[in-house]
Design an enzyme around this catalytic site. Structure first.
Site, PDB file in Angstrom:
ATOM      1  N   GLY A  82      -2.848   7.947  -2.591  1.00 30.20           N
ATOM      2  CA  GLY A  82      -2.888   8.784  -3.781  1.00 30.20           C
ATOM      3  C   GLY A  82      -1.578   9.427  -4.181  1.00 30.20           C
ATOM      4  O   GLY A  82      -1.542  10.245  -5.091  1.00 30.20           O
ATOM      5  N   ALA A  83      -0.475   9.062  -3.530  1.00 29.08           N
ATOM      6  CA  ALA A  83       0.805   9.707  -3.821  1.00 29.08           C
ATOM      7  C   ALA A  83       1.309   9.395  -5.220  1.00 29.08           C
ATOM      8  O   ALA A  83       1.827  10.275  -5.917  1.00 29.08           O
ATOM      9  CB  ALA A  83       1.855   9.281  -2.782  1.00 29.08           C
ATOM     10  N   TRP A  84       1.163   8.133  -5.641  1.00 24.45           N
ATOM     11  CA  TRP A  84       1.600   7.789  -7.003  1.00 24.45           C
ATOM     12  C   TRP A  84       0.730   8.508  -8.038  1.00 24.45           C
ATOM     13  O   TRP A  84       1.231   8.942  -9.072  1.00 24.45           O
ATOM     14  CB  TRP A  84       1.563   6.279  -7.211  1.00 24.45           C
ATOM     15  N   ASP A 110      -8.552   1.294  -5.678  1.00 25.55           N
ATOM     16  CA  ASP A 110      -8.093   0.664  -4.450  1.00 25.55           C
ATOM     17  C   ASP A 110      -9.276   0.090  -3.696  1.00 25.55           C
ATOM     18  O   ASP A 110     -10.410   0.565  -3.852  1.00 25.55           O
ATOM     19  CB  ASP A 110      -7.364   1.680  -3.562  1.00 25.55           C
ATOM     20  N   ASP A 127     -12.317  -3.587  -6.573  1.00 24.64           N
ATOM     21  CA  ASP A 127     -11.329  -4.635  -6.795  1.00 24.64           C
ATOM     22  C   ASP A 127     -11.011  -4.714  -8.283  1.00 24.64           C
ATOM     23  O   ASP A 127     -11.885  -5.006  -9.095  1.00 24.64           O
ATOM     24  CB  ASP A 127     -11.887  -5.971  -6.307  1.00 24.64           C
ATOM     25  N   VAL A 128      -9.763  -4.452  -8.648  1.00 21.60           N
ATOM     26  CA  VAL A 128      -9.385  -4.424 -10.058  1.00 21.60           C
ATOM     27  C   VAL A 128      -9.543  -5.792 -10.715  1.00 21.60           C
ATOM     28  O   VAL A 128      -9.681  -5.893 -11.939  1.00 21.60           O
ATOM     29  CB  VAL A 128      -7.932  -3.919 -10.213  1.00 21.60           C
ATOM     30  N   ASP A 152       1.321  -0.430  -6.748  1.00 22.88           N
ATOM     31  CA  ASP A 152       2.000  -0.461  -5.449  1.00 22.88           C
ATOM     32  C   ASP A 152       1.155  -1.277  -4.480  1.00 22.88           C
ATOM     33  O   ASP A 152       1.199  -1.071  -3.271  1.00 22.88           O
ATOM     34  CB  ASP A 152       2.200   0.973  -4.935  1.00 22.88           C
ATOM     35  N   LYS A 192       4.948  -3.842  -7.606  1.00 22.98           N
ATOM     36  CA  LYS A 192       5.729  -4.117  -6.394  1.00 22.98           C
ATOM     37  C   LYS A 192       5.714  -5.601  -6.068  1.00 22.98           C
ATOM     38  O   LYS A 192       4.681  -6.274  -6.203  1.00 22.98           O
ATOM     39  CB  LYS A 192       5.173  -3.333  -5.213  1.00 22.98           C
TER      40      LYS A 192
END
Length: 238
Positions: A82-84, A110, A127-128, A152, A192
């Site tokens: 969750g940092a982004w 995620d 799942d996106v 990411d 990424k």
């Protein structure tokens, strides 16, 4: 579609709870822990209450290119831990902290579980690339589309460099397909990649759909890491 192999906090917890005897037996793990403890970005993340050092990668990119703006809607793929999303919440004013600027919206997704974060909506264990998930995403977004797609994401590494490279390129290409349905015209995608011969394929595909595409390696990406990021701006749309 795979999320991050393991969250930063999970790794820290795992290694801090190992016994000294176990650390002596596993030189690689001992090396990882020593590097982690000395990492200035790890220390800064703790001091500034970010969930993971990766926050500083996005902070650096956004400071330079201003991809996150108040009022923007953002999809954060591979969001755990969750940092982004934390950075995005701040930058798009998702909490409405500044009444003088528009309020943005953050949706994180995620395969792993993501702990709740004020100002963000999370789809954990999703799942996106799944069509049903895409419909759920569109239903949650204020206008069914986003200004920015962040990724990411990384596959579970096999240790075979070329195979891992191909997997991460496949994730990015899959996300590029998803962008056709949910990214606004002139929108931005940040993803990424790991170094390898198929990076040029992804770059060319991005250039077909975006006016400005460049490769970036933030300072917070370790020098010995194969990772870098493609920043694609000004989505041409359909």
């Amino acid at each position: 579609m795979a999320g991050r192999a393991e969250s930063c906090h999970h790794l820290v917890s795992r290694y801090f709870h190992m016994t000294v005897r176990c650390l002596k037996k596993t030189g690689t793990e001992h090396w990882w822990l020593q590097r982690h403890l000395k990492d200035p970005f790890v220390k800064a993340a703790k001091q500034q209450h970010y969930r993971c050092r990766s926050a500083f990668k996005l902070l650096e990119i956004d400071d330079k290119f201003h991809i996150l703006r108040p009022g923007f809607s953002v999809l954060d793929c591979g969001a755990a831990p969750g940092a982004w999303s934390q950075v995005a919440v701040e930058r798009v004013n998702a909490l409405g902290t500044d009444p003088a600027v528009p309020t943005g919206f953050i949706l994180g997704i995620d395969l792993l579980r993501i702990s709740p974060l004020e100002g963000a909506v999370f789809l954990s264990e999703a799942d996106v690339a799944d069509p049903s998930t895409l419909r759920t995403i569109q239903g949650l977004l204020p206008a069914e589309k986003v200004d920015v797609i962040l990724s990411d994401m990384a596959p579970n590494a096999t240790g075979i460099k070329e195979l891992d490279h191909q997997k991460v390129i496949s994730l990015c290409l899959g996300l590029l397909d998803v962008s056709r349905s949910i990214l606004k015209p002139k929108g931005t995608m940040l993803c990424k990649v790991w170094d390898g011969h198929e990076s040029r394929l992804l770059e060319n595909r991005l250039k077909e759909q975006f006016q400005d595409v460049r490769s970036i390696k933030p300072q917070a990406s370790r020098k010995d890491s194969a990772e870098s990021y493609y920043l694609a701006r000004l989505y041409k749309g359909r």
